[in-house]
Design an enzyme around this catalytic site. Structure first.
Site, PDB file in Angstrom:
ATOM      1  N   GLU A   1      -6.874   4.798   7.222  1.00 58.56           N
ATOM      2  CA  GLU A   1      -6.467   5.818   7.146  1.00 58.56           C
ATOM      3  C   GLU A   1      -7.919   6.524   6.341  1.00 58.56           C
ATOM      4  OE1 GLU A   1      -2.624   5.434   5.938  1.00 58.56           O
ATOM      5  OE2 GLU A   1      -2.104   5.010   6.975  1.00 58.56           O
TER       6      GLU A   1
ATOM      7  N   GLY B   1       2.329   2.466  10.890  1.00 53.45           N
ATOM      8  CA  GLY B   1       3.411   3.230  10.849  1.00 53.45           C
ATOM      9  C   GLY B   1       4.139   3.881  12.111  1.00 53.45           C
TER      10      GLY B   1
ATOM     11  N   ASN C   1       0.997  -0.981   0.438  1.00 51.40           N
ATOM     12  CA  ASN C   1      -0.027  -0.408   0.185  1.00 51.40           C
ATOM     13  C   ASN C   1       0.897   1.162  -0.270  1.00 51.40           C
ATOM     14  OD1 ASN C   1      -1.400   1.841   0.527  1.00 51.40           O
ATOM     15  ND2 ASN C   1      -1.960   1.285   2.926  1.00 51.40           N
TER      16      ASN C   1
ATOM     17  N   SER D   1       3.081  -2.003  10.478  1.00 53.68           N
ATOM     18  CA  SER D   1       5.263  -2.313  10.827  1.00 53.68           C
ATOM     19  C   SER D   1       5.175  -3.428  10.189  1.00 53.68           C
ATOM     20  CB  SER D   1       5.243  -1.519  12.277  1.00 53.68           C
ATOM     21  OG  SER D   1       4.612  -0.311  12.589  1.00 53.68           O
TER      22      SER D   1
ATOM     23  N   LYS E   1       0.695   4.375  -0.594  1.00 59.23           N
ATOM     24  CA  LYS E   1      -0.606   5.473   0.377  1.00 59.23           C
ATOM     25  C   LYS E   1      -0.260   7.057  -0.765  1.00 59.23           C
ATOM     26  CE  LYS E   1      -0.195   3.108   5.199  1.00 59.23           C
ATOM     27  NZ  LYS E   1      -0.394   3.128   6.128  1.00 59.23           N
TER      28      LYS E   1
ATOM     29  N   GLU F   1      -5.754  -4.898  10.292  1.00 64.82           N
ATOM     30  CA  GLU F   1      -4.352  -3.845  10.742  1.00 64.82           C
ATOM     31  C   GLU F   1      -4.479  -3.317  12.330  1.00 64.82           C
ATOM     32  OE1 GLU F   1      -2.747  -2.758   7.032  1.00 64.82           O
ATOM     33  OE2 GLU F   1      -4.249  -1.444   6.806  1.00 64.82           O
TER      34      GLU F   1
ATOM     35  N   HIS G   1      -9.229   0.768   4.644  1.00 59.41           N
ATOM     36  CA  HIS G   1      -8.137   1.042   5.554  1.00 59.41           C
ATOM     37  C   HIS G   1      -8.024   2.498   6.483  1.00 59.41           C
ATOM     38  CE1 HIS G   1      -3.749   2.588   6.446  1.00 59.41           C
ATOM     39  NE2 HIS G   1      -3.751   1.476   5.861  1.00 59.41           N
TER      40      HIS G   1
HETATM   41  P1  PGA Z   1       2.364   0.266   7.304  1.00 65.02           P
HETATM   42  O1  PGA Z   1       0.878   0.322   6.468  1.00 65.02           O
HETATM   43  O2  PGA Z   1       3.531  -0.846   7.256  1.00 65.02           O
HETATM   44  O3  PGA Z   1       3.525   1.759   7.430  1.00 65.02           O
HETATM   45  O4  PGA Z   1       2.197  -0.146   8.844  1.00 65.02           O
HETATM   46  C1  PGA Z   1       0.748  -0.587   6.686  1.00 65.02           C
HETATM   47  C2  PGA Z   1      -0.747  -0.133   6.778  1.00 65.02           C
HETATM   48  O5  PGA Z   1      -1.172   0.890   6.645  1.00 65.02           O
HETATM   49  O6  PGA Z   1      -1.330  -0.563   5.447  1.00 65.02           O
END
Ligand code: PGA
Length: 267
Positions: free
Chosen positions: A102, A178, A13, A219, A15, A172, A100
């Site tokens: 976010e 993140g 992803n 992460s 982003k 997640e 997601h």
């Molecule tokens: P990250 O994000 O691996 O940077 O923690 C995962 C995601 O948001 O799908």
């Protein structure tokens, strides 16, 4: 990865990262590295909308598939700034991330819109990667299981068993995204089992629940993917930060290949 019918997936992803040129470079690094390789997981790259065409061109004829990070559930109309399922299909996109955290956190995505998008994705033969996960506050207040069960049940409302069959789910935990704080693999596996139980209860079909790939996200790095892949109910990863760097992303693919090679073959 106990069910041999569930092919592992490593999805990146991206982003809101990568210009067209950067997207081209990253996609081509991935494609070139996996060319001619066996025992690959399903690899999915999810660039921004503006990177989709470039990444589709770069991955054409390779085992790497392309996904969008979001979409609207309507087909067309006066919805400024939105992208519809037929538009993604028209480009050749195969996957779409839905719900997601976010999107839920910053863009008002709700369990209801997740369900609408999921129905639209299935209608248009896009493979949805549906994301669920609890916040830190919810975890600390022992609400994890209730939140996950509610998100799953709400996302899948009005879907038939046949429709549920083709979806992917990503667990997640919001606090792990993140942050560098990875969820313990055994705990992620426990939640994955809860997800399967919730899906099974919807249609009283444990086999259906067992057939759905569940990814872990939050992460994920080359240093922690192996533990996740060891788990009975996890089938790969949805990766943010580590998917932006070819070397790190490819290391995740290699770790999954290694695991696939060690897996007992079906007799
Ligand atoms: P990250 O994000 O691996 O940077 O923690 C995962 C995601 O948001 O799908």
């Amino acid at each position: 990865m106990t069910n041999p019918g569930r092919k592992p997936v490593i999805a990146g992803n991206w982003k809101m990262h990568k210009t067209k040129q950067e997207a081209k470079q990253l996609a081509s690094a991935v494609v070139n590295a996996v060319k001619g390789q066996s025992d690959l997981p399903q690899i999915v790259l999810c660039p921004t909308f503006t990177g989709l065409e470039t990444v589709l061109a770069e991955t054409a004829g390779s085992p790497v598939e392309v996904g969008a990070q979001n979409m609207d559930w309507r087909e067309q109309g006066a919805f400024t700034g939105e992208i519809s399922p037929p538009m993604l299909v028209d480009l050749g996109v195969k996957y779409v991330i839905i719900g997601h955290s976010e999107r839920r956190q910053f863009f008002g995505e709700t369990n209801q819109s997740v369900n609408q998008k999921l129905q639209a994705a299935i209608k248009h033969h896009l493979i949805p990667i549906v994301c669920v996960g609890e916040t830190l506050d919810e975890r600390e207040n022992n609400l994890t299981d209730a939140v996950i069960a509610r998100q799953i049940a709400a996302a899948l409302i009005d879907l038939t068993a046949e429709q549920i069959k083709g979806i992917l789910i990503a667990y997640e935990p919001v606090w792990a995204i993140g942050t560098g704080k990875v969820c313990e693999a055994t705990e992620a596996n426990r939640v994955a089992k809860l997800i399967r139980k919730t899906v099974a209860n919807l249609h009283n079909m444990p086999d259906l629940a067992d057939s759905i790939p569940i990814l872990y996200g939050g992460s994920v790095k080359p240093s922690n993917i192996e533990e996740q892949l060891e788990q009975s109910d996890l089938d790969g990863a949805l990766v943010g930060g580590a998917s932006l760097n070819a070397e790190e992303f490819l290391a995740l693919i290699t770790a999954t290949q290694k695991k696939l090679r060690l897996a007992p073959t079906k007799s």
